[in-house]
Each structure stands twice: as C-alpha cells, then as structure tokens.
Design an enzyme around this catalytic site. Structure first.
Site, PDB file in Angstrom:
ATOM      1  N   THR A   2       9.517 -20.593  81.513  1.00 51.41           N
ATOM      2  CA  THR A   2      10.526 -20.898  82.523  1.00 51.41           C
ATOM      3  C   THR A   2      10.481 -19.898  83.668  1.00 51.41           C
ATOM      4  OG1 THR A   2      11.881 -21.838  80.754  1.00 51.41           O
ATOM      5  CG2 THR A   2      12.989 -21.430  82.839  1.00 51.41           C
ATOM      6  N   TYR A  15       5.555 -17.780  69.746  1.00 47.74           N
ATOM      7  CA  TYR A  15       6.037 -18.915  70.542  1.00 47.74           C
ATOM      8  C   TYR A  15       5.127 -20.105  70.281  1.00 47.74           C
ATOM      9  CZ  TYR A  15       7.473 -21.470  74.813  1.00 47.74           C
ATOM     10  OH  TYR A  15       7.927 -22.410  75.712  1.00 47.74           O
ATOM     11  N   LYS A  17       9.807 -18.782  68.004  1.00 43.22           N
ATOM     12  CA  LYS A  17      10.436 -19.770  68.873  1.00 43.22           C
ATOM     13  C   LYS A  17       9.704 -21.073  68.600  1.00 43.22           C
ATOM     14  CE  LYS A  17      11.143 -21.188  73.673  1.00 43.22           C
ATOM     15  NZ  LYS A  17      10.890 -20.878  75.108  1.00 43.22           N
ATOM     16  N   ILE A  53      16.365 -20.349  72.279  1.00 45.24           N
ATOM     17  CA  ILE A  53      15.843 -19.775  73.515  1.00 45.24           C
ATOM     18  C   ILE A  53      15.920 -20.901  74.529  1.00 45.24           C
ATOM     19  CG2 ILE A  53      13.861 -18.739  74.674  1.00 45.24           C
ATOM     20  CD1 ILE A  53      13.118 -17.468  71.974  1.00 45.24           C
TER      21      ILE A  53
END
Length: 297
Positions: free
Chosen positions: A49, A137, A166, A208
């Site tokens: 992001t 991740y 995540k 998250i």
C-alpha cells in the site's frame, strides 16, 4: 530474542507524494499523528500500500525514520522490507532495522516462483540477518504462488524471530491450518479487511488493513469487538464498512485509498507510474460511499 506477540489493528500506510513525485514528508507526519489519535496498534510503512516497488532504498530508509520518529513509543513500527532477491531482501531488512523499525514485513518472493524449500531458505536467511521480529507476507494474488501453511509453520518453529504471518489469501483451509497448528507465540493476521470478522472468529490475531488509512478508529473497534467476543457489535461495524472494504480494491491498491485520502484533504492525489489515477466512474462510486460514511461532504 523472545517473540513479541503481534496483534490488533495494523495499518498498511500509503506513501504520499508531491506533484513533483518527491515523498511528502509532512503528509507522512500528519498521517502518523492521525493514527496515534485513533489508537492504531501498528504502523506499516513501505509495504504494498506504500508503493514500495517504486521507492528507492534511500527513500524507504527515510520514510521509516520519519514514521519511527513521529510514532515514538506510542505504537509499533513494522516496516515493509522485502523483494524477490534474497540478498537484496536481507539488505533492505538490515537497513530498516538500522532506521528504527521494530519489526519487519517481508513479502514472499514473486515472479521467480520458488519451491517451498526456497521460501523457507529465503525467510530463514532474513531472520538470521536481523534481531527484530519478522512477519511473513503471503499474498498469492500478487506474487503468483502460495507459501504453504506447512512452510510457514516450519519457519515459526525453527526461527526464533519469525513472529507472524500476514495471510492475504482467501484460502480458508490454509488459514484454519495455521490457526490450529501455530506455536502459542506466533501471530496470524489477515491482510483482507473483508475477512476480519470470520478470520478473527476462527482465532486470528488481527488485521493489516488498507481501510484503516481512512477509518482507523472504526477498524480498531471492529478488531477490539472481535477480541472481546462481541460478535453482534462487530457485525454492525463490518456491515457498515463492507462496501468500503470492496471499493478499496475496485482498481489496484493503493490507488483507490489514496484517492479517498486526497478527497479527505490528507494527501495529494499523486501516484508513481505504472500506477495511474482511477477511471472517472470509479471515482464517483468512491465519492458516494465516502459521503455515506460521513468522510466527505
């Protein structure tokens, strides 16, 4: 080191840019204080992001330093620091730790599509190079392949500072396997805002979040209600936010959420190529929902 249990509402911070494409340092500072006021638990700069693929190594270091300085001891800073070349990922991780990051979010290697053993060796190498917690991740929709639950659990057992995952897939079988088999000190957090409620109902530790860029207090409250077992209150919040959760991905993240933040007057609407502005019809859909939520007039 002992693992620090990571949980709660973490925000995947956007990276604000100026019209000349430079990093907007003052806007970053404003965003950090916005999250301090809202009670966000963890700040994650320089992730997906945060448009990390378009940031230079020096820019990433500076952003982490700014976020850490502004956050102080009010919340944890877990910096994005990953790529698909292991030694470069190690360098990014080491630099992030030196810049003040208290934990790392490291994306699974993409494009080169390693085997499960390759994923294991990649993350083990990173974990051995730093002394702070590392978050795996797993985002198959972007990387093109999946880090299996067995590999993540092997890392959790073998590497003292592999502290969390995540999990940004929608593979509920994998999520349930992770939650059922993880060590007690290993955190499992969702990367999908729309899955916060069912994910945490199964025992997940938090999110998250992309949506927390816009409504950090509400996302924090949703996570808190799930931690406290108040499903009815959580359901009310989820239903209020579910359309926003969807619209944040109407085009490639982070374009929609940055557009929303620009409408809220918090950042300029600037993206680095190859990301470009939203299609006009999608801008109208987002404007309408922001009005419904009372975020713009």
């Amino acid at each position: 080191m002992s693992k620090r249990k990571l949980s709660g509402s973490a925000v995947a911070l956007v990276t604000p840019f100026r019209q000349d494409m430079s990093v907007d340092r003052e806007a970053i500072r404003r965003l950090v204080h916005f999250h301090i006021a809202a009670g966000t638990d963890i700040l994650i700069p320089c992730g997906t992001t945060g448009e990390s693929p378009t940031l230079t190594a020096d820019e990433q270091t500076e952003i982490i330093e700014i976020v850490r300085e502004e956050a102080g001891n009010k919340m944890l800073v877990a910096a994005g620091a990953g790529t698909n070349a292991t030694e470069e990922a190690v360098s990014l991780a080491s630099n992030a730790q030196k810049a003040g990051a208290q934990a790392l979010l490291s994306v699974a290697p993409y494009y080169n599509k390693p085997s499960q053993e390759g994923y294991y060796q990649h993350y083990r190498r990173i974990a051995e190079a730093v002394s702070i917690p590392v978050i795996v991740y797993n985002v198959p929709g972007r990387t093109g392949s999946n880090v299996h639950a067995e590999t993540i659990l092997r890392l959790a057992h073998d590497c003292e500072n592999i502290a969390a995952v995540k999990e940004a897939s929608d593979n509920m079988a994998q999520i349930m396997e992770l939650l059922a088999s993880r060590p007690d000190d290993f955190s499992v957090m969702t990367g999908e805002d729309s899955l916060i409620l069912p994910f945490m109902a199964l025992g997940g530790d938090g999110v998250i979040s992309v949506a927390a860029n816009l409504l950090p207090a509400e996302v924090k409250q949703l996570v808190t209600e799930m931690h406290e077992g108040d499903l009815e209150k959580a359901r009310v919040i989820h239903n209020r936010l579910r359309r926003l959760f969807s619209l944040n991905f109407i085009e490639s993240n982070p374009v929609p959420v940055k557009y929303s933040l620009s409408l809220m007057g918090m950042i300029e609407e600037v993206y680095r190529l190859p990301l470009v502005a939203l299609q006009p019809e999608n801008k109208e859909k987002i404007k309408e929902e922001l009005r419904n939520l009372g975020l713009v007039s």
